[in-house]
Design a protein around this motif. Structure first.
Motif, PDB file in Angstrom:
ATOM      1  N   CYS A  98       1.333   1.932  57.739  1.00 27.78           N
ATOM      2  CA  CYS A  98       0.202   1.134  57.382  1.00 27.78           C
ATOM      3  C   CYS A  98       0.455  -0.254  56.808  1.00 27.78           C
ATOM      4  N   PRO A  99      -0.144  -1.373  57.350  1.00 23.97           N
ATOM      5  CA  PRO A  99       0.110  -2.596  57.142  1.00 23.97           C
ATOM      6  C   PRO A  99      -0.697  -3.090  55.812  1.00 23.97           C
ATOM      7  N   VAL A 100      -1.496  -2.409  55.269  1.00 27.50           N
ATOM      8  CA  VAL A 100      -2.514  -2.878  54.416  1.00 27.50           C
ATOM      9  C   VAL A 100      -2.390  -1.671  53.161  1.00 27.50           C
ATOM     10  N   GLU A 101      -1.639  -0.823  53.371  1.00 27.02           N
ATOM     11  CA  GLU A 101      -1.773   0.281  52.414  1.00 27.02           C
ATOM     12  C   GLU A 101      -2.921   0.857  52.026  1.00 27.02           C
ATOM     13  N   CYS A 102      -3.609   1.182  52.968  1.00 23.02           N
ATOM     14  CA  CYS A 102      -4.839   1.700  52.727  1.00 23.02           C
ATOM     15  C   CYS A 102      -5.048   3.283  52.644  1.00 23.02           C
ATOM     16  N   ILE A 103      -3.966   3.998  52.815  1.00 20.57           N
ATOM     17  CA  ILE A 103      -3.998   5.389  52.991  1.00 20.57           C
ATOM     18  C   ILE A 103      -3.702   5.968  51.675  1.00 20.57           C
ATOM     19  N   ALA A 104      -4.407   6.941  51.212  1.00 23.37           N
ATOM     20  CA  ALA A 104      -4.115   7.638  49.988  1.00 23.37           C
ATOM     21  C   ALA A 104      -4.479   9.084  49.881  1.00 23.37           C
ATOM     22  N   TYR A 105      -3.786   9.725  48.770  1.00 21.49           N
ATOM     23  CA  TYR A 105      -4.181  11.268  48.594  1.00 21.49           C
ATOM     24  C   TYR A 105      -5.382  11.499  48.291  1.00 21.49           C
ATOM     25  N   ASP A 106      -6.124  12.310  49.125  1.00 29.69           N
ATOM     26  CA  ASP A 106      -7.484  12.592  48.867  1.00 29.69           C
ATOM     27  C   ASP A 106      -7.722  13.776  47.865  1.00 29.69           C
ATOM     28  N   PRO A 107      -8.183  13.226  46.534  1.00 32.53           N
ATOM     29  CA  PRO A 107      -8.487  14.137  45.505  1.00 32.53           C
ATOM     30  C   PRO A 107      -9.424  15.359  45.780  1.00 32.53           C
ATOM     31  N   ASP A 108     -10.037  15.177  46.864  1.00 32.87           N
ATOM     32  CA  ASP A 108     -11.297  16.154  47.159  1.00 32.87           C
ATOM     33  C   ASP A 108     -10.561  17.260  48.061  1.00 32.87           C
ATOM     34  N   ASN A 109      -9.260  17.100  48.561  1.00 33.52           N
ATOM     35  CA  ASN A 109      -8.610  17.954  49.530  1.00 33.52           C
ATOM     36  C   ASN A 109      -7.374  18.480  48.801  1.00 33.52           C
ATOM     37  N   ILE A 110      -7.382  19.023  47.618  1.00 34.06           N
ATOM     38  CA  ILE A 110      -5.969  19.135  47.100  1.00 34.06           C
ATOM     39  C   ILE A 110      -5.410  20.506  47.723  1.00 34.06           C
ATOM     40  N   GLU A 111      -4.146  20.403  48.215  1.00 38.68           N
ATOM     41  CA  GLU A 111      -3.420  21.485  48.736  1.00 38.68           C
ATOM     42  C   GLU A 111      -1.868  21.598  48.132  1.00 38.68           C
ATOM     43  N   THR A 112      -1.493  22.697  48.153  1.00 38.27           N
ATOM     44  CA  THR A 112       0.096  22.768  47.645  1.00 38.27           C
ATOM     45  C   THR A 112       0.739  22.601  48.787  1.00 38.27           C
ATOM     46  N   GLU A 113       2.170  22.461  48.624  1.00 42.14           N
ATOM     47  CA  GLU A 113       3.127  22.115  49.635  1.00 42.14           C
ATOM     48  C   GLU A 113       3.205  23.428  50.495  1.00 42.14           C
ATOM     49  N   GLY A 114       2.954  24.583  49.937  1.00 41.39           N
ATOM     50  CA  GLY A 114       3.150  25.822  50.655  1.00 41.39           C
ATOM     51  C   GLY A 114       2.018  26.010  51.648  1.00 41.39           C
ATOM     52  N   GLU A 115       0.681  25.319  51.200  1.00 39.79           N
ATOM     53  CA  GLU A 115      -0.519  25.496  52.015  1.00 39.79           C
ATOM     54  C   GLU A 115      -0.285  24.475  53.327  1.00 39.79           C
ATOM     55  N   LEU A 116       0.051  23.252  52.797  1.00 37.87           N
ATOM     56  CA  LEU A 116       0.483  22.342  54.023  1.00 37.87           C
ATOM     57  C   LEU A 116       1.610  22.864  55.020  1.00 37.87           C
ATOM     58  N   LYS A 117       2.610  23.382  54.523  1.00 35.19           N
ATOM     59  CA  LYS A 117       3.504  24.298  55.399  1.00 35.19           C
ATOM     60  C   LYS A 117       2.946  25.374  56.309  1.00 35.19           C
ATOM     61  N   TYR A 118       2.081  26.012  55.686  1.00 33.13           N
ATOM     62  CA  TYR A 118       1.183  27.033  56.292  1.00 33.13           C
ATOM     63  C   TYR A 118       0.611  26.410  57.593  1.00 33.13           C
ATOM     64  N   LYS A 119      -0.269  25.334  57.082  1.00 34.92           N
ATOM     65  CA  LYS A 119      -1.142  24.463  58.013  1.00 34.92           C
ATOM     66  C   LYS A 119      -0.526  23.873  59.264  1.00 34.92           C
ATOM     67  N   HIS A 120       0.584  23.338  59.041  1.00 33.71           N
ATOM     68  CA  HIS A 120       1.688  22.714  59.958  1.00 33.71           C
ATOM     69  C   HIS A 120       2.140  24.068  60.904  1.00 33.71           C
ATOM     70  N   ALA A 121       2.510  24.868  60.310  1.00 35.23           N
ATOM     71  CA  ALA A 121       3.235  25.952  61.390  1.00 35.23           C
ATOM     72  C   ALA A 121       1.937  26.805  62.108  1.00 35.23           C
ATOM     73  N   HIS A 122       0.791  26.848  61.546  1.00 32.63           N
ATOM     74  CA  HIS A 122      -0.352  27.293  62.496  1.00 32.63           C
ATOM     75  C   HIS A 122      -1.167  26.348  63.150  1.00 32.63           C
ATOM     76  N   MET A 123      -0.634  25.055  63.326  1.00 30.30           N
ATOM     77  CA  MET A 123      -1.267  24.003  64.074  1.00 30.30           C
ATOM     78  C   MET A 123      -1.583  24.040  65.404  1.00 30.30           C
ATOM     79  N   ASP A 124      -2.768  24.129  65.943  1.00 28.86           N
ATOM     80  CA  ASP A 124      -3.038  24.192  67.409  1.00 28.86           C
ATOM     81  C   ASP A 124      -3.268  22.740  68.158  1.00 28.86           C
ATOM     82  N   TYR A 125      -2.040  22.511  68.882  1.00 25.90           N
ATOM     83  CA  TYR A 125      -2.280  21.294  69.283  1.00 25.90           C
ATOM     84  C   TYR A 125      -2.478  21.283  70.896  1.00 25.90           C
TER      85      TYR A 125
END
Length: 81
Positions: free
Chosen positions: A54-81
């Motif tokens: 991102c050239p303007v640094e406009c991407i940030a962590y969303d405080p309304d969608n808090i997930e743990t690293e474990g939840e993120l790993k689970y989501k990635h492992a079960h991603m439907d591409y």
């Protein structure tokens, strides 16, 4: 937590092309991140690919969608591409 794109977005398309999970899509007037598909590139890169390009640094962590690293790993492992 998933990421979000702030109002500073200039719609350059760099983040959408870089996202390995196709979580970024064009919306008016800027881009948006689908929190159901965003896993912050956990198990893919050392940091979120969209933030890196991102050239303007406009991407940030969303405080309304808090997930743990474990939840993120689970989501990635079960991603439907």
């Amino acid at each position: 937590m998933s990421l979000m794109i702030t109002d500073e977005c200039i719609s350059c398309d760099a983040c959408r092309e870089e996202c390995p999970n196709e979580a970024i899509f064009e919306d008016e007037p800027t881009y948006m991140i689908d929190s159901d598909r965003c896993c912050e590139c956990v198990d893919q890169y050392s940091e979120p690919a969209c933030i890196v390009v991102c050239p303007v640094e406009c991407i940030a962590y969303d405080p309304d969608n808090i997930e743990t690293e474990g939840e993120l790993k689970y989501k990635h492992a079960h991603m439907d591409y």
